[in-house]
Scaffold this active site. Structure first.
Site, mmCIF file in Angstrom:
data_model
loop_
_atom_site.group_PDB
_atom_site.id
_atom_site.type_symbol
_atom_site.label_atom_id
_atom_site.label_comp_id
_atom_site.label_asym_id
_atom_site.label_seq_id
_atom_site.Cartn_x
_atom_site.Cartn_y
_atom_site.Cartn_z
ATOM 1 C CG HIS A 71 -0.742 3.179 5.127
ATOM 2 N ND1 HIS A 71 -2.001 3.472 5.911
ATOM 3 C CD2 HIS A 71 -0.331 2.783 4.802
ATOM 4 C CE1 HIS A 71 -1.624 2.108 5.533
ATOM 5 N NE2 HIS A 71 -0.673 1.412 5.016
ATOM 6 C CB SER A 105 -1.530 -0.111 1.028
ATOM 7 O OG SER A 105 0.070 -0.051 2.395
#
Length: 212
Positions: free
Chosen positions: A201, A146
């Site tokens: 992230h 991600s």
């Protein structure tokens, strides 16, 4: 050992809705050019997970064996290559499926908006930034793609805001009212959820903004 932290998008009802929102947005417009690199990376991650999880969901030792980010192995042993390979690994099938779902959308959008070598540069930089941010925050084991997702989202946000003509102009919709709240939802849920690599992230998103 503790379960590995994941740079992943998680099984939360509000996140599922956000995942579908990003996927639909990223699929709008664009050329008919086949996103070969995105497809190849998705296939590689799926095949790798199948191999690693051939005997069941992989444990920490198996993930480390296959290249997960582990602070001591990167800083003390000098295995810096793990900052890239960790982006290809996933903790379980749900983790894999959610990441690939969104990566298919945003990766396709970026690949169609720019030259392939620019796309490669974005993935390399965002992958390294993701795991470097994770390493700076915590030495624990971390895996997941991600960071690439957030990197692509960051690049699309910039392309949409800056481009008035050319391939990037078709993605101006991505900087509209739907995209930014979705990104903020992901980040907020990450900071309020256990086992999510929030530093990774942020590293992916910031690097995507800069590269974009």
């Amino acid at each position: 050992m503790y379960p590995p932290r994941t740079t992943g998008l998680f099984a939360h009802p509000r996140v599922r809705e956000a995942l579908l929102s990003i996927g639909r947005l990223a699929g709008k417009g664009g050329e008919r050019r086949i996103p070969g690199l995105t497809i190849a990376l998705i296939a590689a991650q799926a095949i790798l997970y199948t191999v690693v999880a051939s005997g069941g969901p992989p444990g920490v030792d198996a993930l480390i064996h296959w290249g997960a980010k582990s602070g001591p192995l990167v800083t003390d042993v000098g295995e810096g290559w793990r900052l890239l390979t960790a982006n290809l690994l996933h903790r379980d099938a749900l983790h894999l499926g959610l990441n690939l779902l969104v990566f298919a959308g945003v990766g396709t959008a970026v690949e169609r908006a720019c030259r392939w070598w620019d796309y490669v540069a974005l993935l390399v930089v965002s992958g390294l930034a993701t795991m470097t941010g994770s390493l700076w925050w915590s030495p624990t084991v971390s895996v997941g793609a991600s960071g690439w997702v957030f990197g692509c989202v960051g690049a699309l946000l910039v392309l949409g805001r800056r481009a008035r003509s050319g391939p990037g102009a078709r993605f101006r919709w991505f900087s509209g009212e739907n995209a930014l709240p979705t990104v903020l939802v992901f980040l907020w849920l990450g900071w309020t959820s256990a086992g999510v690599d929030n530093a990774g992230h942020l590293g992916g998103l910031l690097s995507g903004l800069l590269v974009g």
